[in-house]
Scaffold this active site. Sequence first.
Site, PDB file in Angstrom:
ATOM      1  N   ASP A   1       0.821  -1.221   0.076  1.00 36.75           N
ATOM      2  CA  ASP A   1       0.011  -0.009   0.072  1.00 36.75           C
ATOM      3  C   ASP A   1       0.879   1.100  -0.003  1.00 36.75           C
ATOM      4  OD1 ASP A   1      -2.501  -1.316   0.413  1.00 36.75           O
ATOM      5  OD2 ASP A   1      -2.799  -1.032   2.068  1.00 36.75           O
TER       6      ASP A   1
ATOM      7  N   LYS B   1      -3.644   3.197  -2.853  1.00 32.05           N
ATOM      8  CA  LYS B   1      -4.619   3.922  -2.772  1.00 32.05           C
ATOM      9  C   LYS B   1      -4.267   5.192  -1.708  1.00 32.05           C
ATOM     10  CE  LYS B   1      -8.378   0.840  -3.609  1.00 32.05           C
ATOM     11  NZ  LYS B   1      -8.096  -0.370  -2.674  1.00 32.05           N
TER      12      LYS B   1
ATOM     13  N   MET C   1     -10.225   8.216   8.290  1.00 29.46           N
ATOM     14  CA  MET C   1     -10.416   8.543   6.735  1.00 29.46           C
ATOM     15  C   MET C   1     -11.281   9.889   6.975  1.00 29.46           C
ATOM     16  SD  MET C   1     -10.816   5.134   4.480  1.00 29.46           S
ATOM     17  CE  MET C   1     -11.155   4.098   5.675  1.00 29.46           C
TER      18      MET C   1
HETATM   19  N1  SAH Z   1      -6.033  -0.761   7.441  1.00 27.16           N
HETATM   20  C1  SAH Z   1      -5.559   0.522   8.072  1.00 27.16           C
HETATM   21  C2  SAH Z   1      -6.473   1.769   7.777  1.00 27.16           C
HETATM   22  C3  SAH Z   1      -6.669   2.046   6.384  1.00 27.16           C
HETATM   23  S1  SAH Z   1      -7.687   3.253   5.930  1.00 27.16           S
HETATM   24  C4  SAH Z   1      -5.683   0.278   9.480  1.00 27.16           C
HETATM   25  O1  SAH Z   1      -5.756  -0.554  10.070  1.00 27.16           O
HETATM   26  O2  SAH Z   1      -4.604   1.417   9.995  1.00 27.16           O
HETATM   27  C5  SAH Z   1      -6.518   4.679   5.856  1.00 27.16           C
HETATM   28  C6  SAH Z   1      -6.824   5.603   7.016  1.00 27.16           C
HETATM   29  O3  SAH Z   1      -5.927   5.059   7.956  1.00 27.16           O
HETATM   30  C7  SAH Z   1      -6.424   7.041   7.043  1.00 27.16           C
HETATM   31  O4  SAH Z   1      -7.244   7.662   6.123  1.00 27.16           O
HETATM   32  C8  SAH Z   1      -6.197   7.383   8.397  1.00 27.16           C
HETATM   33  O5  SAH Z   1      -7.499   7.871   9.120  1.00 27.16           O
HETATM   34  C9  SAH Z   1      -5.751   6.284   8.991  1.00 27.16           C
HETATM   35  N2  SAH Z   1      -4.123   6.176   9.129  1.00 27.16           N
HETATM   36  C10 SAH Z   1      -3.335   5.433   8.677  1.00 27.16           C
HETATM   37  N3  SAH Z   1      -1.985   5.610   8.966  1.00 27.16           N
HETATM   38  C11 SAH Z   1      -1.973   6.755   9.684  1.00 27.16           C
HETATM   39  C12 SAH Z   1      -1.068   7.430  10.510  1.00 27.16           C
HETATM   40  N4  SAH Z   1       0.150   7.183  10.304  1.00 27.16           N
HETATM   41  N5  SAH Z   1      -1.522   8.540  11.150  1.00 27.16           N
HETATM   42  C13 SAH Z   1      -2.592   8.786  11.256  1.00 27.16           C
HETATM   43  N6  SAH Z   1      -3.940   8.082  10.543  1.00 27.16           N
HETATM   44  C14 SAH Z   1      -3.322   7.000  10.046  1.00 27.16           C
END
Ligand code: SAH
Length: 276
Positions: free
Chosen positions: A54, A76, A191
Amino acid sequence: MHSGQEDILARVKHCLPEFAGGSVWLCGAGAGDAGLLTLLAANAIAQADCIFYDALIDAGCLALARADAALCCVGKRGGRASVSQAEINAALTGAARAGKKVLRLKGGDPFVFGRGGEEALALAQAGIAFRIIPGITAALAAASYAGIPLSQRGMSQSFAFITACDESGQLPHNINWPALAQGAEVLVFYMAARQIKALAETLLQAGRGADEPVAFVINAGLANQRVVITGLGQAAETAKAEVLASPAIIIVGEVVNLHAQLDWFAAAAPKTKERN
Ligand code: SAH
């Protein structure tokens, strides 16, 4: 590397699985900090023939890959797909059928707002062997790195993880917002950066208080992490004024007040710089 850190994987090899050719591992890399990789994830990266990863995967995670591994970004960002889900599913299936050790490396946890379930279903339907490796999801990473305990005696006995973005990019309308708002003391949104205006209005209408503290945790676990604290009533204005970048996690609830005392990350940052 500090003394004692060499060959960590070799030392725990006996409790780590061997990657069989022709199978796919759907693996969470943790969110932000590459140090949040689990031993299972590191073991997977080190063995894989090809890695479909990703956009939010830290380069530090990929550094563990074999020199001859094929690395393919299928990420994405902001809802825009560079590669469609059907193409990703086909690539995973095709590489497995060619006998490869196929790693699908996803941000956070594969089963938390990551479409890991869809990919696993596609593999199951194609009759391809797979394994799911959990990861530290962004909500948990953001809470820890911002010093915001999601549960705290006397403040919070429940929390909910919610996506603020449905397939069309809008706030999901099939959530029962009043039930959600009243059902959990702490609400953690994924998100949500671009939905904050609609989200704050919806939560206020659903019965949450205008002065309830809100934390935006941006780039959690990374060197450029930022934590912005505001109130639910001003959240949209704050987001606009601060020009909030993504990715961000939004935490709503009284526990956000603990950040002021528990912000270990900001406290540690200058010391790290001095040492370098
Ligand atoms: N599967 C992932 C989530 C994917 S959706 C998980 O379990 O974390 C992507 C969302 O994750 C982003 O829009 C944000 O809300 C969050 N996100 C991912 N990495 C992040 C980070 N380092 N800091 C803050 N939010 C994060």
